[in-house]
Structures are given as C-alpha cells and as structure tokens.
Design a protein around this motif. Structure first.
Motif, PDB file in Angstrom:
ATOM      1  N   GLN A 152       0.847  -1.190   0.000  1.00 33.11           N
ATOM      2  CA  GLN A 152       0.000   0.000   0.000  1.00 33.11           C
ATOM      3  C   GLN A 152       0.882   1.239   0.000  1.00 33.11           C
ATOM      4  OE1 GLN A 152      -3.278   1.019   0.154  1.00 33.11           O
ATOM      5  NE2 GLN A 152      -2.783   3.147   0.651  1.00 33.11           N
ATOM      6  N   SER A 207       0.242   5.613  -0.208  1.00 35.93           N
ATOM      7  CA  SER A 207      -0.696   6.716  -0.356  1.00 35.93           C
ATOM      8  C   SER A 207      -0.333   7.539  -1.588  1.00 35.93           C
ATOM      9  CB  SER A 207      -0.668   7.612   0.890  1.00 35.93           C
ATOM     10  OG  SER A 207       0.571   8.298   0.965  1.00 35.93           O
ATOM     11  N   GLU A 217      -5.249  11.281  -8.182  1.00 37.28           N
ATOM     12  CA  GLU A 217      -5.470  11.778  -6.825  1.00 37.28           C
ATOM     13  C   GLU A 217      -6.629  12.760  -6.780  1.00 37.28           C
ATOM     14  OE1 GLU A 217      -5.280  14.343  -3.405  1.00 37.28           O
ATOM     15  OE2 GLU A 217      -4.832  14.985  -5.465  1.00 37.28           O
ATOM     16  N   PRO A 257      -8.039   4.733  -7.596  1.00 33.33           N
ATOM     17  CA  PRO A 257      -6.902   3.905  -7.195  1.00 33.33           C
ATOM     18  C   PRO A 257      -6.040   3.507  -8.387  1.00 33.33           C
ATOM     19  CG  PRO A 257      -8.949   3.082  -6.232  1.00 33.33           C
ATOM     20  CD  PRO A 257      -9.337   4.098  -7.269  1.00 33.33           C
ATOM     21  N   ASN A 303      -1.248  -1.299  -4.201  1.00 33.60           N
ATOM     22  CA  ASN A 303      -2.409  -0.432  -4.298  1.00 33.60           C
ATOM     23  C   ASN A 303      -2.000   0.980  -3.905  1.00 33.60           C
ATOM     24  OD1 ASN A 303      -5.030   0.431  -4.585  1.00 33.60           O
ATOM     25  ND2 ASN A 303      -5.684  -0.262  -2.559  1.00 33.60           N
ATOM     26  N   THR A 360      -3.473   4.575  -3.254  1.00 38.39           N
ATOM     27  CA  THR A 360      -4.771   5.202  -3.024  1.00 38.39           C
ATOM     28  C   THR A 360      -4.693   6.056  -1.768  1.00 38.39           C
ATOM     29  OG1 THR A 360      -7.146   4.765  -2.842  1.00 38.39           O
ATOM     30  CG2 THR A 360      -5.672   3.256  -1.678  1.00 38.39           C
ATOM     31  N   LYS A 361      -5.832   6.567  -1.305  1.00 39.74           N
ATOM     32  CA  LYS A 361      -5.859   7.301  -0.042  1.00 39.74           C
ATOM     33  C   LYS A 361      -5.641   6.320   1.112  1.00 39.74           C
ATOM     34  CE  LYS A 361      -9.086  10.866  -1.638  1.00 39.74           C
ATOM     35  NZ  LYS A 361     -10.427  11.481  -1.446  1.00 39.74           N
ATOM     36  N   GLY A 362      -5.103   6.832   2.206  1.00 38.30           N
ATOM     37  CA  GLY A 362      -4.953   5.963   3.367  1.00 38.30           C
ATOM     38  C   GLY A 362      -3.553   5.974   3.924  1.00 38.30           C
ATOM     39  N   ILE A 363      -3.157   4.839   4.475  1.00 37.09           N
ATOM     40  CA  ILE A 363      -1.856   4.715   5.132  1.00 37.09           C
ATOM     41  C   ILE A 363      -0.740   5.009   4.134  1.00 37.09           C
ATOM     42  CG2 ILE A 363      -0.325   3.154   6.391  1.00 37.09           C
ATOM     43  CD1 ILE A 363      -2.849   1.594   7.223  1.00 37.09           C
ATOM     44  N   ARG A 364       0.287   5.733   4.582  1.00 37.83           N
ATOM     45  CA  ARG A 364       1.327   6.206   3.669  1.00 37.83           C
ATOM     46  C   ARG A 364       2.109   5.068   3.033  1.00 37.83           C
ATOM     47  NH1 ARG A 364       4.916  10.997   5.796  1.00 37.83           N
ATOM     48  NH2 ARG A 364       5.322  11.081   3.564  1.00 37.83           N
TER      49      ARG A 364
END
Length: 417
Positions: free
Chosen positions: A240, A242, A266, A271, A286, A288-292
């Motif tokens: 993952q 961000s 963004e 995604p 992935n 996307t927004k969220g955990i860096r």
C-alpha cells in the motif's frame, strides 16, 4: 470502468501478446480501455531510426529493416500469412517512409515525435488484430484523435478541457478499447508525445476523463518495490502506498510510476494498481488514499548518469537571489531536469539529468559569467524513510560527493571510488 496499461516488456514477443489476452479474459473485457506501449525495446529502435535519419547517416535502411523484421517475425507466431494485419502493418510502414521522404523540418523534437509514434501504432494494431482473430471483439482507435496537447514536442502539455470533451462524447467506454500510450496530437494534427514513459500518464488521462473505477499498470515486477532489483539484491513489495507518498517517490525518480501519472488520479480518488503480468493472480501494490506506506521501510531510488554542477561567482561574491534566478532560467531554457539543489554563501550546486543532451550549450553560456565545476557520470541515490543501515548501504557503493538530508529523505551523490 477499468483502465489497463501494458508496457513494452509485456508484449516483447508473440507469447507476451497471448499472455495479455489471457489476462484480459480473466479480468473481464467489458468496460475496459487498454493502453499499450511500443513492443519490447522498439522505442529505442525507433530512436536509432531517428538518429540515422536526422543525422543523415548511411544506416537508415538498416535501422528501418530492424524495426520491420522485429514486428513481422513476432507476427508469425500469431497470424497466418494471408491475414489482413500484414497489409495494415505495411500501410503503417509506408506512412513512415512517406514522412521520411517528404519531411523538410529541421526541428529535432518535431521530427522525433512524428517518427517515434509508429512504435505504439504498430503494437496496438497487432494486439487488436490478434484479439479479433481469437474471437474477442474490440475497438482499436488512434489516441491522437482523443488526447489533445500544445506543441511542446517530446514533452507536450495536455489541453484538459478539450481532451475531456472529446473523450466524454466520442468514446464508447462500454466496449473493450485498444489504444496507444505516450502519443497525442496538437491543434494542427501533428503528433506530440507526453514524455518518455508517458504511457502510464495516458492511462491516467483516460481514467480521469472517464471517471474510471481504477487504473492497473501491468509490469514485469510483483508491484512497486522498495528498491530497483537491478541495483539492490534484496527488495520488498510495498502493498500500500498513499497518493502523497507515491508522488514523493515519483518526484525523486522512482521508475515504476511516471511522475505525471498520479496527480489526475489523486484529484478524483481513483486507485492505481501495479500488478505483475507474469503472475497476474497476485494483488500487487495499491496506490490510493490511506496509510502512507505498508510496510513502513526505507525506499531506495537511483538515478544513474547524472551531472553534478557547482556554480560560483567569478568575483567570489555571494550567490544570491538574482544569480540563482538567472541559473534556473537557463536550466529551464536548456531543458535540464534538476534532481537536487544545494547552495552556500559562495556556491550553488545542482545534480541534473541531461536527457535532451543540452548540457554543453548550457555550460558554454554560463561559463562566461560564472566559475563552473562539473562532474559527469555521477549517481544520485535517494532514500525515503532512511535509517543508519540504509545510509551505510549506499555509502559503500562509491565516493560521496554531496549529501543532503531533510526529515524523511536523504540524497547522496556518488562518484566512482
């Protein structure tokens, strides 16, 4: 609505073309637009054609023959001799020959874009024809009729309003669409390009204009790794990332994701998936927004064959705003990409990428007014989320010429030991 992008490595031979058809069948072919690069190393092969043509060498016929032989040999593993695709490929090659015979322009960047585009046109024609041959209905279209840009050849800027209007009104997104990456057209219908590795950006443009569910970039690696496996023996898959972290990595030169690809995604929260065309069942990375970053570990980025330039005033006066502003203006004029900046009272240092071969002209102009020290063929290592172990692993690779550190990133310029 899905956007897929396949690079040259995924279609370097007939088996590669067959493999991506299996991926499309597995992933679903409805509501899918597929962006495809030139096959294998054919962008490099076309650059050799350009060099032979522009510099009027006697190797033009040889270089053209290499391109033609590659595609027709690959086609033997996909088609029968009487299939109509052979005629379509001959027509495209004839268009290339027509341009070479009729062109009168001496502008290298213009000539480059008019020739280089044939790599993508040939590859997409072949993939589309093979899909049709095995019974997969698809719509091939010329991306130059959809993505419109200015006339800044080799690094064109997208006209977003016009491009959005055309794609929204002309493209039937419910079908399986096959089109080209990297290339576009200006308002006079001349071919432009979006910058090297711009096929990722093409996928992003279509995703933005079509409000796609996601974009998948298919690579020959498991996903985004924390380091280039060609340079580092041990690498880790980043599951993952961000948008913010991915943009930072792209800014510093991470090669898996094109720097311009991420901003449109963004803005709409689309995604970006980076997956392996070799092991297509794996989930990859992935973005996307969220955990860096998952896992949160040091990430290494390497830019080879850089030029380190140290500039100071001839009279030993301070390097202040007017001097630095003038230098940046010249860096921009000569299309020299700055990857690191460091200044002191008496000197201003930059590590630059000379991809357009304009450095000598830049140097000759500035040496009239400044003292310039130059070190060529240096390597720039950038480490995001560094620790002492990560720094030590870089410093053993060469002689440290310059180091710059901020809270989360260290950059080290290395020369040869």
């Amino acid at each position: 609505m899905k956007i897929f992008k396949f690079g040259g490595a995924s279609i370097k031979d007939a088996e590669g073309v067959k493999n991506i058809t299996h991926i499309l069948q597995s992933e679903g072919i409805e509501n899918t637009t597929v962006v495809i690069s030139a096959m294998g190393k054919n962008t490099n092969a076309f650059e050799e054609v350009i060099d032979a043509y522009y510099n009027k060498t006697d190797k033009l016929s040889e270089k053209l023959g290499i391109v033609e032989d590659f595609h027709k040999n690959l086609m033997k593993g996909l088609f029968d001799e009487k299939d109509t695709i052979y005629k379509e490929i001959d027509i495209l090659l004839g268009e290339l020959s027509w341009f070479l015979a009729r062109n009168t322009s001496q502008r290298f960047n213009y000539v480059y874009d008019q020739i280089i585009c044939f790599g993508e046109l040939l590859s997409t024609k072949i993939v589309s024809a093979y899909l049709t041959k095995i019974g997969i209905e698809n719509n091939w279209f010329d991306v130059r009729n959809y993505i419109k840009t200015d006339s800044n050849y080799r690094d064109a800027k997208v006209d977003w309003d016009l491009t959005q209007d055309i794609i929204s009104n002309k493209l039937d997104a419910s079908k399986l669409n096959i089109t080209q990456g990297f290339i576009a057209a200006n308002d006079t219908e001349n071919t432009t390009t979006l910058g090297r590795e711009g096929s990722d950006y093409t996928a992003s443009i279509f995703a933005y204009c079509l409000d796609a569910e996601n974009v998948t970039i298919w690579k020959d690696v498991p996903g985004v790794l924390n380091a280039d496996p060609r340079v580092f023996e041990q690498t880790t898959l980043l599951e993952q990332i961000s948008y913010e972290e991915a943009i930072e990595m792209a800014f510093y030169g991470a090669s898996v994701i094109h720097p311009k690809t991420l901003q449109p995604l963004e803005r709409k929260g689309i995604p970006l998936l980076v997956r392996s065309f070799i092991n297509s069942k794996e989930t990859g990375t992935n973005v996307t927004k969220g955990i860096r970053l998952v896992p949160f570990i040091p990430c290494f980025i390497v830019k080879k064959n850089q030029i380190l330039v140290s500039i100071s005033a001839l009279d030993f006066s301070f390097m202040v705003e007017n001097n630095i502003s003038y230098i940046f203006q010249k860096l921009h004029e000569y299309q020299l990409k700055v990857n690191l900046i460091q200044n002191s009272a008496l000197s201003f240092s930059v590590c630059i990428d000379n991809k357009f071969d304009n450095f000598d002209a830049f140097y000759n102009e500035l040496k009239k007014e400044f003292k310039i020290e130059v070190q060529k063929e240096v390597d720039l290592y950038t480490v995001r989320h560094f620790d002492n172990k990560a720094i030590a692993s870089i410093e053993v690779k060469g002689k440290s010429l310059l180091t710059q550190v901020n809270k989360e990133t260290i950059q080290i310029v290395l020369g040869t030991n």
